[in-house]
Design a protein around this motif. Structure first.
Motif, short mmCIF file in Angstrom:
data_model
loop_
_atom_site.label_atom_id
_atom_site.label_comp_id
_atom_site.label_asym_id
_atom_site.label_seq_id
_atom_site.Cartn_x
_atom_site.Cartn_y
_atom_site.Cartn_z
N ASP A 45 0.66 -1.26 0.13
CA ASP A 45 -0.10 -0.11 0.05
C ASP A 45 0.91 1.28 0.09
N GLU A 48 0.27 4.02 2.77
CA GLU A 48 0.59 3.65 3.96
C GLU A 48 2.24 3.64 3.99
N LEU A 89 3.17 -4.18 9.79
CA LEU A 89 2.71 -5.38 9.40
C LEU A 89 2.31 -6.09 10.74
N LYS A 91 0.80 -5.27 13.33
CA LYS A 91 -0.72 -4.65 13.59
C LYS A 91 -1.56 -5.07 12.45
N ARG A 92 -1.19 -5.13 11.08
CA ARG A 92 -1.95 -5.87 10.00
C ARG A 92 -2.44 -7.41 10.56
N GLN A 95 -4.96 -7.28 13.40
CA GLN A 95 -6.22 -6.79 12.79
C GLN A 95 -6.81 -8.06 11.96
N GLN A 96 -5.99 -8.83 11.17
CA GLN A 96 -6.42 -9.72 10.34
C GLN A 96 -6.99 -10.85 11.10
#
Length: 185
Positions: A45, A48, A89, A91-92, A95-96
């Protein structure tokens, strides 16, 4: 007045520590593209990646008084970007995992709700089918299944033989099974 483009990192860092905005601008112009390339290489992204680099420069400006231990700015900023990328990453990933968990819970909830609706519909149909039974049959069924009476108690209550209670209950159950089985298919 300085020619900022010919100054090395140590000199720019010294000026930056004193709040020199032109030194900061030179550092920004010198390193922004390189840092963006590092971030964009790790994160697909681009918005980002740009935000990560912008955050690094905001942090650099805010912490300019703490920069006396930095001799080479390039490696310091590159490591800063790498750590921010790792943080994003991670945090992603969290979140996932959270998203997967909430979708799983939602599917369970949705399934439970559907089961409840199906049960309520089935109970409504059963009530309708019971209401359609002949009077004595219906009375025996309700006393047995809804009130929990034994066959002997029903016989005493209604003044009929236990065999008659058994016959009415058998007829009611057979009728209800037949009607419900066609509904459940």
């Amino acid at each position: 007045m300085y020619n900022y483009t010919i100054l090395d990192d140590k000199e720019l860092t010294g000026l930056l520590q004193n709040g020199d905005e032109l030194a900061f601008t030179e550092i920004y112009n010198r390193y922004w593209t390189k840092l963006f390339a590092v971030a964009a290489n790790k994160i697909s992204d681009l918005d980002e990646a740009e935000e990560i680099v912008q955050d690094i420069f905001v942090s650099l400006w805010k912490r300019r008084n703490e920069l006396d231990t930095i001799n080479t700015l390039g490696p310091y900023l590159a490591v800063s970007v790498k750590y921010r990328v790792i943080k994003v990453l991670a945090k992603r990933g969290h979140q996932q995992k959270y998203s997967d968990y909430t979708q799983h819970i939602a599917s369970l909830t949705d399934d439970t709700t559907q089961q409840w609706l199906d049960f309520e519909e089935l109970r409504g149909r059963l009530a309708t089918f019971v209401a359609d039974l002949p009077e004595k049959c219906r009375l025996v069924y309700r006393l047995s299944r809804e009130s929990g009476f034994s066959q002997k108690q029903i016989a005493t209550e209604l003044g009929i033989s236990e065999k008659t209670v058994e016959a009415h209950l058998g007829k009611a159950l057979k009728t209800l099974r037949t009607r419900l089985s066609s509904f459940l298919l």
